[in-house]
Design a protein around this motif. Structure first.
Motif, PDB file in Angstrom:
ATOM      1  N   ARG A  29      -0.501  15.078  -8.229  1.00 55.43           N
ATOM      2  CA  ARG A  29      -1.743  15.237  -7.457  1.00 55.43           C
ATOM      3  C   ARG A  29      -2.839  15.913  -8.293  1.00 55.43           C
ATOM      4  NH1 ARG A  29      -0.582  17.832  -1.948  1.00 55.43           N
ATOM      5  NH2 ARG A  29       0.510  19.184  -3.369  1.00 55.43           N
ATOM      6  N   THR A  30      -2.405  16.834  -9.156  1.00 58.58           N
ATOM      7  CA  THR A  30      -3.402  17.547  -9.966  1.00 58.58           C
ATOM      8  C   THR A  30      -3.508  16.964 -11.384  1.00 58.58           C
ATOM      9  OG1 THR A  30      -1.666  19.115 -10.509  1.00 58.58           O
ATOM     10  CG2 THR A  30      -3.178  19.737  -8.738  1.00 58.58           C
ATOM     11  N   VAL A  31      -2.732  15.941 -11.656  1.00 58.33           N
ATOM     12  CA  VAL A  31      -2.745  15.344 -13.002  1.00 58.33           C
ATOM     13  C   VAL A  31      -3.547  14.042 -12.976  1.00 58.33           C
ATOM     14  CG1 VAL A  31      -1.281  14.396 -14.838  1.00 58.33           C
ATOM     15  CG2 VAL A  31      -0.497  16.384 -13.526  1.00 58.33           C
ATOM     16  N   TRP A  32      -3.331  13.241 -11.941  1.00 57.02           N
ATOM     17  CA  TRP A  32      -4.071  11.990 -11.780  1.00 57.02           C
ATOM     18  C   TRP A  32      -5.305  12.236 -10.909  1.00 57.02           C
ATOM     19  CZ3 TRP A  32       0.716   8.498 -10.191  1.00 57.02           C
ATOM     20  CH2 TRP A  32       1.452   8.209 -11.358  1.00 57.02           C
ATOM     21  N   ASN A  33      -6.281  11.348 -11.036  1.00 52.90           N
ATOM     22  CA  ASN A  33      -7.502  11.452 -10.248  1.00 52.90           C
ATOM     23  C   ASN A  33      -7.284  10.793  -8.873  1.00 52.90           C
ATOM     24  OD1 ASN A  33     -10.193  11.993  -9.681  1.00 52.90           O
ATOM     25  ND2 ASN A  33     -10.882  10.041 -10.537  1.00 52.90           N
ATOM     26  N   ILE A  34      -6.481  11.486  -8.067  1.00 53.14           N
ATOM     27  CA  ILE A  34      -6.089  10.883  -6.781  1.00 53.14           C
ATOM     28  C   ILE A  34      -6.252  11.874  -5.626  1.00 53.14           C
ATOM     29  CG2 ILE A  34      -4.404   9.284  -7.774  1.00 53.14           C
ATOM     30  CD1 ILE A  34      -2.169  11.255  -6.901  1.00 53.14           C
ATOM     31  N   GLU A  35      -6.382  11.292  -4.443  1.00 51.57           N
ATOM     32  CA  GLU A  35      -6.291  12.097  -3.221  1.00 51.57           C
ATOM     33  C   GLU A  35      -5.008  11.670  -2.529  1.00 51.57           C
ATOM     34  OE1 GLU A  35      -8.270  12.549   1.157  1.00 51.57           O
ATOM     35  OE2 GLU A  35      -9.416  11.473  -0.355  1.00 51.57           O
ATOM     36  N   LEU A  36      -4.053  12.596  -2.474  1.00 48.53           N
ATOM     37  CA  LEU A  36      -2.749  12.262  -1.893  1.00 48.53           C
ATOM     38  C   LEU A  36      -2.759  12.534  -0.395  1.00 48.53           C
ATOM     39  CD1 LEU A  36       0.242  11.470  -2.334  1.00 48.53           C
ATOM     40  CD2 LEU A  36       0.719  13.899  -2.719  1.00 48.53           C
ATOM     41  N   LYS A  37      -2.392  11.520   0.371  1.00 46.44           N
ATOM     42  CA  LYS A  37      -2.293  11.712   1.822  1.00 46.44           C
ATOM     43  C   LYS A  37      -0.830  11.645   2.219  1.00 46.44           C
ATOM     44  CE  LYS A  37      -6.769  10.313   3.348  1.00 46.44           C
ATOM     45  NZ  LYS A  37      -7.633   9.381   4.017  1.00 46.44           N
ATOM     46  N   LEU A  38      -0.309  12.745   2.740  1.00 41.72           N
ATOM     47  CA  LEU A  38       1.094  12.773   3.166  1.00 41.72           C
ATOM     48  C   LEU A  38       1.210  12.091   4.524  1.00 41.72           C
ATOM     49  CD1 LEU A  38       2.071  16.425   2.142  1.00 41.72           C
ATOM     50  CD2 LEU A  38       2.508  14.298   0.894  1.00 41.72           C
ATOM     51  N   ARG A  39       2.142  11.150   4.641  1.00 45.02           N
ATOM     52  CA  ARG A  39       2.325  10.417   5.893  1.00 45.02           C
ATOM     53  C   ARG A  39       3.765  10.542   6.373  1.00 45.02           C
ATOM     54  NH1 ARG A  39      -1.347   6.440   7.225  1.00 45.02           N
ATOM     55  NH2 ARG A  39      -0.475   6.963   9.246  1.00 45.02           N
ATOM     56  N   PRO A  40       4.076  11.670   7.067  1.00 47.14           N
ATOM     57  CA  PRO A  40       5.418  11.800   7.647  1.00 47.14           C
ATOM     58  C   PRO A  40       5.680  10.651   8.623  1.00 47.14           C
ATOM     59  CG  PRO A  40       3.958  13.583   8.413  1.00 47.14           C
ATOM     60  CD  PRO A  40       3.207  12.808   7.374  1.00 47.14           C
ATOM     61  N   THR A  41       6.814  10.018   8.487  1.00 47.72           N
ATOM     62  CA  THR A  41       7.113   8.792   9.240  1.00 47.72           C
ATOM     63  C   THR A  41       8.598   8.792   9.599  1.00 47.72           C
ATOM     64  OG1 THR A  41       5.449   7.771   7.827  1.00 47.72           O
ATOM     65  CG2 THR A  41       6.730   6.270   9.131  1.00 47.72           C
ATOM     66  N   PHE A  42       9.004   7.894  10.497  1.00 47.60           N
ATOM     67  CA  PHE A  42      10.408   7.850  10.924  1.00 47.60           C
ATOM     68  C   PHE A  42      11.092   6.619  10.311  1.00 47.60           C
ATOM     69  CE2 PHE A  42      13.486   6.796  14.490  1.00 47.60           C
ATOM     70  CZ  PHE A  42      14.441   7.695  14.042  1.00 47.60           C
ATOM     71  N   LEU A  43      12.005   6.896   9.381  1.00 47.36           N
ATOM     72  CA  LEU A  43      12.664   5.796   8.664  1.00 47.36           C
ATOM     73  C   LEU A  43      13.492   4.907   9.601  1.00 47.36           C
ATOM     74  CD1 LEU A  43      13.261   4.349   6.001  1.00 47.36           C
ATOM     75  CD2 LEU A  43      14.999   6.075   5.499  1.00 47.36           C
ATOM     76  N   GLY A  44      14.094   5.524  10.625  1.00 46.27           N
ATOM     77  CA  GLY A  44      14.868   4.725  11.594  1.00 46.27           C
ATOM     78  C   GLY A  44      13.998   3.630  12.208  1.00 46.27           C
ATOM     79  N   GLY A  45      12.757   3.963  12.504  1.00 48.95           N
ATOM     80  CA  GLY A  45      11.823   2.990  13.093  1.00 48.95           C
ATOM     81  C   GLY A  45      11.453   1.903  12.095  1.00 48.95           C
ATOM     82  N   ILE A  46      11.413   2.291  10.812  1.00 48.13           N
ATOM     83  CA  ILE A  46      11.088   1.297   9.763  1.00 48.13           C
ATOM     84  C   ILE A  46      12.240   0.302   9.634  1.00 48.13           C
ATOM     85  CG2 ILE A  46      10.701   1.004   7.271  1.00 48.13           C
ATOM     86  CD1 ILE A  46       8.329   2.288   8.723  1.00 48.13           C
ATOM     87  N   MET A  47      13.477   0.845   9.665  1.00 51.51           N
ATOM     88  CA  MET A  47      14.651  -0.040   9.550  1.00 51.51           C
ATOM     89  C   MET A  47      14.659  -1.019  10.725  1.00 51.51           C
ATOM     90  SD  MET A  47      16.427   0.527   6.896  1.00 51.51           S
ATOM     91  CE  MET A  47      16.159   1.628   5.543  1.00 51.51           C
ATOM     92  N   GLN A  48      14.445  -0.464  11.912  1.00 49.06           N
ATOM     93  CA  GLN A  48      14.480  -1.313  13.103  1.00 49.06           C
ATOM     94  C   GLN A  48      13.326  -2.334  13.097  1.00 49.06           C
ATOM     95  OE1 GLN A  48      14.014   0.714  16.839  1.00 49.06           O
ATOM     96  NE2 GLN A  48      15.692  -0.443  17.732  1.00 49.06           N
ATOM     97  N   GLY A  49      12.142  -1.850  12.786  1.00 48.19           N
ATOM     98  CA  GLY A  49      10.960  -2.712  12.851  1.00 48.19           C
ATOM     99  C   GLY A  49      10.945  -3.797  11.785  1.00 48.19           C
ATOM    100  N   SER A  50      11.608  -3.531  10.655  1.00 52.28           N
ATOM    101  CA  SER A  50      11.577  -4.520   9.568  1.00 52.28           C
ATOM    102  C   SER A  50      12.846  -5.372   9.546  1.00 52.28           C
ATOM    103  CB  SER A  50      11.431  -3.800   8.211  1.00 52.28           C
ATOM    104  OG  SER A  50      12.573  -3.008   7.964  1.00 52.28           O
ATOM    105  N   GLY A  51      13.815  -4.988  10.389  1.00 52.99           N
ATOM    106  CA  GLY A  51      15.079  -5.735  10.401  1.00 52.99           C
ATOM    107  C   GLY A  51      15.952  -5.416   9.199  1.00 52.99           C
ATOM    108  N   ASN A  52      15.676  -4.284   8.536  1.00 52.07           N
ATOM    109  CA  ASN A  52      16.486  -3.880   7.376  1.00 52.07           C
ATOM    110  C   ASN A  52      17.638  -2.982   7.835  1.00 52.07           C
ATOM    111  OD1 ASN A  52      17.279  -3.581   4.732  1.00 52.07           O
ATOM    112  ND2 ASN A  52      15.515  -2.382   4.089  1.00 52.07           N
TER     113      ASN A  52
END
Ligand code: GSH
Length: 228
Positions: A29-52
């Protein structure tokens, strides 16, 4: 200096590979010229929603991942250690309460993303180093205390974790990740000239650096390279 590139990091503390990706992005974050946005998310929902399905459910992959994570822990300098019962920790107990708590910290906490970073790290440390629970209110409280939150703040955030508003926020974040095409974590979305470029895994940093026009300096960018 050109304007900072926005990078979103979607993660869940149940995911050890997300911990690696998270620490690397926080370091860069302090090395690259970036703005980091943290996005806490629920992996269980990703597995279910993507069929993985979680890769750990395939026995040979599970065995490989145990070895892979040991090596990666040393390489990335992140203290990873498998829980004594990974199946119970990851698939039975899961991370819904923990990720609702992190979402409440992000939405209603007073410490901004710095606090989200500290709380997330403490939760990872519990499940992926200390072999401790991350589902009970007392467990989340302990993580909050270690992250520097006050007792009263934690009490309030724990109550908020169960509110419709926070549950919905977590659902929205999960849907946002699915809309980008997520099927697992960590997921990094780099916004380049108004276009989202998605990277899955903690093993794509070299490629990511190339795509965003920055240099990959290894997992510990602050450390000067060893003099030969
Ligand atoms: N090769 C990736 C890395 O090194 O980071 C693996 C990441 C990974 O396995 N992530 C898990 C996942 O969501 C969660 S801990 N996997 C989905 C998949 O492999 O399809």
């Amino acid at each position: 200096m050109t304007s900072k590139k926005v990078i979103e990091l979607f993660y869940d503390v149940v995911s050890p590979y997300s911990w690696l990706g998270f620490e690397v992005m926080c370091r860069y974050r302090t090395v690259w010229n970036i703005e980091l946005k943290l996005r806490p998310t629920f992996l269980g929902g990703i597995m279910q929603g993507s069929g993985n399905k979680p890769p750990g459910l395939v026995p040979n992959k599970f065995l490989y991942m145990g070895k892979d994570l040991n090596r990666l822990s040393e390489y990335f300098n992140v203290p990873l250690r498998s829980p004594s019962d990974p199946f119970e920790a990851m698939f039975q107990k899961g991370s819904l309460n923990a990720m609702r708590f992190v979402t409440a910290v992000q939405e209603k906490g007073k410490g901004g993303d710095e606090q989200v970073e500290r709380v997330s790290r403490e939760l990872w440390r519990r499940i992926w180093y200390e072999d401790k629970d991350i589902t009970e209110p007392a467990s989340l409280s302990e993580a909050g205390i270690k992250a520097g939150l006050s007792d009263s703040e934690i009490k309030e955030l724990l109550e908020l974790s169960n509110s419709k508003e926070i549950k919905n926020k977590l659902k929205i974040s999960t849907q946002n990740a699915l809309d980008y095409g997520a099927f697992g974590f960590p997921l990094v979305v780099c916004h380049l000239n108004g276009k989202p470029e998605m990277f899955f895994g903690s093993d794509r940093f070299e490629l990511m650096a190339h795509c965003i026009g920055e240099k990959w300096l290894g997992p510990l960018p602050d450390k000067p390279a060893a003099k030969l």
